[in-house]
Each structure stands twice: as C-alpha cells, then as structure tokens.
Design a protein around this motif. Structure first.
Motif, PDB file in Angstrom:
ATOM      1  N   PHE A  36       0.856  -1.181   0.000  1.00 37.35           N
ATOM      2  CA  PHE A  36       0.000   0.000   0.000  1.00 37.35           C
ATOM      3  C   PHE A  36       0.887   1.224   0.000  1.00 37.35           C
ATOM      4  CE2 PHE A  36       0.741  -0.727   4.515  1.00 37.35           C
ATOM      5  CZ  PHE A  36       0.842   0.542   5.059  1.00 37.35           C
ATOM      6  N   GLN A  37       0.301   2.359  -0.364  1.00 38.19           N
ATOM      7  CA  GLN A  37       1.124   3.560  -0.327  1.00 38.19           C
ATOM      8  C   GLN A  37       0.370   4.748   0.227  1.00 38.19           C
ATOM      9  OE1 GLN A  37       2.587   3.554  -4.310  1.00 38.19           O
ATOM     10  NE2 GLN A  37       1.189   5.124  -5.013  1.00 38.19           N
ATOM     11  N   ILE A  38       1.174   5.663   0.756  1.00 39.18           N
ATOM     12  CA  ILE A  38       0.673   6.916   1.304  1.00 39.18           C
ATOM     13  C   ILE A  38       1.417   8.009   0.556  1.00 39.18           C
ATOM     14  CG2 ILE A  38       0.458   8.339   3.374  1.00 39.18           C
ATOM     15  CD1 ILE A  38       0.541   5.755   5.034  1.00 39.18           C
ATOM     16  N   GLN A  39       0.662   9.021   0.131  1.00 39.90           N
ATOM     17  CA  GLN A  39       1.283  10.044  -0.707  1.00 39.90           C
ATOM     18  C   GLN A  39       0.518  11.357  -0.631  1.00 39.90           C
ATOM     19  OE1 GLN A  39       0.730   7.971  -4.482  1.00 39.90           O
ATOM     20  NE2 GLN A  39      -1.012   9.297  -4.954  1.00 39.90           N
ATOM     21  N   THR A  40       1.108  12.390  -1.249  1.00 42.35           N
ATOM     22  CA  THR A  40       0.372  13.633  -1.461  1.00 42.35           C
ATOM     23  C   THR A  40      -0.373  13.458  -2.777  1.00 42.35           C
ATOM     24  OG1 THR A  40       2.354  14.561  -2.503  1.00 42.35           O
ATOM     25  CG2 THR A  40       1.971  15.134  -0.200  1.00 42.35           C
ATOM     26  N   GLN A  41      -1.482  14.186  -2.940  1.00 42.60           N
ATOM     27  CA  GLN A  41      -2.296  14.017  -4.149  1.00 42.60           C
ATOM     28  C   GLN A  41      -1.531  14.323  -5.428  1.00 42.60           C
ATOM     29  OE1 GLN A  41      -6.072  16.048  -3.590  1.00 42.60           O
ATOM     30  NE2 GLN A  41      -6.743  14.525  -2.106  1.00 42.60           N
ATOM     31  N   GLY A  43       1.479  13.555  -5.873  1.00 46.70           N
ATOM     32  CA  GLY A  43       2.510  12.534  -6.033  1.00 46.70           C
ATOM     33  C   GLY A  43       3.916  13.025  -5.745  1.00 46.70           C
ATOM     34  N   GLY A  44       4.039  14.258  -5.245  1.00 46.94           N
ATOM     35  CA  GLY A  44       5.347  14.831  -4.927  1.00 46.94           C
ATOM     36  C   GLY A  44       6.048  14.080  -3.804  1.00 46.94           C
ATOM     37  N   ILE A  45       5.268  13.598  -2.867  1.00 41.25           N
ATOM     38  CA  ILE A  45       5.799  12.775  -1.773  1.00 41.25           C
ATOM     39  C   ILE A  45       5.028  11.469  -1.809  1.00 41.25           C
ATOM     40  CG2 ILE A  45       6.064  12.528   0.727  1.00 41.25           C
ATOM     41  CD1 ILE A  45       6.216  15.577   0.911  1.00 41.25           C
ATOM     42  N   VAL A  46       5.758  10.374  -1.913  1.00 42.22           N
ATOM     43  CA  VAL A  46       5.104   9.059  -1.953  1.00 42.22           C
ATOM     44  C   VAL A  46       6.008   8.017  -1.297  1.00 42.22           C
ATOM     45  CG1 VAL A  46       5.973   8.568  -4.275  1.00 42.22           C
ATOM     46  CG2 VAL A  46       3.963   7.357  -3.453  1.00 42.22           C
ATOM     47  N   ARG A  47       5.401   7.133  -0.523  1.00 45.23           N
ATOM     48  CA  ARG A  47       6.135   6.020   0.079  1.00 45.23           C
ATOM     49  C   ARG A  47       5.221   4.823   0.071  1.00 45.23           C
ATOM     50  NH1 ARG A  47      10.551   4.317   3.002  1.00 45.23           N
ATOM     51  NH2 ARG A  47      11.588   6.288   2.751  1.00 45.23           N
ATOM     52  N   GLN A  54       4.883 -11.818   7.142  1.00 40.41           N
ATOM     53  CA  GLN A  54       4.890 -11.177   8.464  1.00 40.41           C
ATOM     54  C   GLN A  54       6.040 -10.190   8.642  1.00 40.41           C
ATOM     55  OE1 GLN A  54       3.800 -14.926  10.871  1.00 40.41           O
ATOM     56  NE2 GLN A  54       2.869 -13.203  11.955  1.00 40.41           N
ATOM     57  N   LYS A  55       6.484  -9.618   7.524  1.00 42.66           N
ATOM     58  CA  LYS A  55       7.523  -8.583   7.561  1.00 42.66           C
ATOM     59  C   LYS A  55       6.985  -7.343   6.853  1.00 42.66           C
ATOM     60  CE  LYS A  55      11.713 -11.372   7.724  1.00 42.66           C
ATOM     61  NZ  LYS A  55      11.358 -12.763   7.570  1.00 42.66           N
ATOM     62  N   VAL A  56       7.625  -6.215   7.116  1.00 41.80           N
ATOM     63  CA  VAL A  56       7.244  -4.966   6.482  1.00 41.80           C
ATOM     64  C   VAL A  56       8.480  -4.357   5.834  1.00 41.80           C
ATOM     65  CG1 VAL A  56       6.281  -2.663   6.827  1.00 41.80           C
ATOM     66  CG2 VAL A  56       5.484  -4.565   8.245  1.00 41.80           C
ATOM     67  N   LYS A  57       8.338  -4.005   4.554  1.00 46.56           N
ATOM     68  CA  LYS A  57       9.409  -3.285   3.861  1.00 46.56           C
ATOM     69  C   LYS A  57       8.819  -1.975   3.370  1.00 46.56           C
ATOM     70  CE  LYS A  57      11.958  -7.316   2.343  1.00 46.56           C
ATOM     71  NZ  LYS A  57      12.049  -8.313   1.304  1.00 46.56           N
ATOM     72  N   SER A  58       9.665  -0.978   3.238  1.00 48.40           N
ATOM     73  CA  SER A  58       9.180   0.348   2.861  1.00 48.40           C
ATOM     74  C   SER A  58      10.173   1.004   1.905  1.00 48.40           C
ATOM     75  CB  SER A  58       9.025   1.151   4.150  1.00 48.40           C
ATOM     76  OG  SER A  58       8.991   2.520   3.884  1.00 48.40           O
ATOM     77  N   LYS A  59       9.641   1.692   0.888  1.00 45.99           N
ATOM     78  CA  LYS A  59      10.500   2.411  -0.066  1.00 45.99           C
ATOM     79  C   LYS A  59       9.890   3.774  -0.362  1.00 45.99           C
ATOM     80  CE  LYS A  59      13.412  -0.659  -2.636  1.00 45.99           C
ATOM     81  NZ  LYS A  59      13.178  -2.013  -2.270  1.00 45.99           N
ATOM     82  N   GLY A  60      10.756   4.738  -0.563  1.00 47.64           N
ATOM     83  CA  GLY A  60      10.310   6.105  -0.832  1.00 47.64           C
ATOM     84  C   GLY A  60      10.003   6.359  -2.292  1.00 47.64           C
ATOM     85  N   LYS A  61       9.188   5.510  -2.879  1.00 51.86           N
ATOM     86  CA  LYS A  61       8.747   5.726  -4.262  1.00 51.86           C
ATOM     87  C   LYS A  61       7.416   5.012  -4.470  1.00 51.86           C
ATOM     88  CE  LYS A  61      11.299   1.819  -6.178  1.00 51.86           C
ATOM     89  NZ  LYS A  61      12.255   1.351  -7.146  1.00 51.86           N
ATOM     90  N   ALA A  62       6.785   5.272  -5.604  1.00 53.85           N
ATOM     91  CA  ALA A  62       5.477   4.676  -5.886  1.00 53.85           C
ATOM     92  C   ALA A  62       5.613   3.172  -6.139  1.00 53.85           C
ATOM     93  CB  ALA A  62       4.845   5.357  -7.093  1.00 53.85           C
TER      94      ALA A  62
END
Length: 124
Positions: A36-41, A43-47, A54-62
C-alpha cells in the motif's frame, strides 16, 4: 515538506519494529501479502509499504500495484491528520476531501486498526 516525508519513513520503521517485537502486531500481519502507499495528491511525496511473510518493507517511491493508496491533499494536511490527537481526524479528512482513498477499502480499515500498535509506549 520534509516533516511529512520523515513521518512516512518513520511509519515504515515503526512497522518493521512492530513486526519483530510486538506479538499483537505480528498477529495482524498473519496471512497478509500486499503493498500500500501513502502520498500527497500531486505525487510529490510518496512512500509504499510491502506486507509479506509477516515482515514490512518500505520504499520512498510509488509501487506498481498498491492494494490501496491514501492520498493527502498536501504534505501539511497529511502531517496534521497523521499526527492528530483526535481519533476522528482521518474520517473528517475523508469527509472534507483532504484525503482520497483508492483501492481495497477493507485493507484501509485494517491499516487503521494496526496504527494503535505503533504508538510509542508512554513513559511512566
């Protein structure tokens, strides 16, 4: 806005930590396999966040195919709503059209439910 970007990064860190150390949080991850992702409308900021094994990975892009996306009107609004003390801030944000949700709403509700496991423990 750097604070919002930092908050999204920290959210990933807290979820990773929860996946390792919090049995209640670990239960919530059982059988989950999606991004899933969270972002500004704009798309300037997206992660994006990937929940798998049972693990979580995260990246600073769409992400190519997020199960759901939470888009905030702008970084300031996102920061305000995500750090609000008011439990209804998120729902109010949706009603006021400051938050747009696309994708699987049941997973959004799941995400809302797991956030309580991520709050730092109060010092006594």
């Amino acid at each position: 806005m750097i604070k919002f970007r930092l908050l999204l990064w920290a959210l990933g860190l807290m979820m990773k930590k929860g996946a390792k150390n919090n049995p209640d949080f670990q239960k919530q991850l059982e059988g989950k396999d999606f991004a899933f992702q969270i972002q500004t409308q704009d798309g300037g900021i997206v992660r994006h966040y990937v929940i798998k094994d049972q693990k979580v990975k995260s990246k600073g892009k769409a992400h190519v195919e997020p199960a759901f996306t939470i888009s905030f009107k702008d970084a300031e609004t996102g920061l305000g709503i995500m750090t609000a003390k008011d439990k209804n801030a998120f729902m109010k944000g949706i009603q006021d059209k400051n938050i747009v949700i696309s994708g699987d709403f049941s997973l959004v509700m799941w995400f809302q439910g797991i956030v309580k496991y991520l709050k730092p423990k109060k010092k006594k």
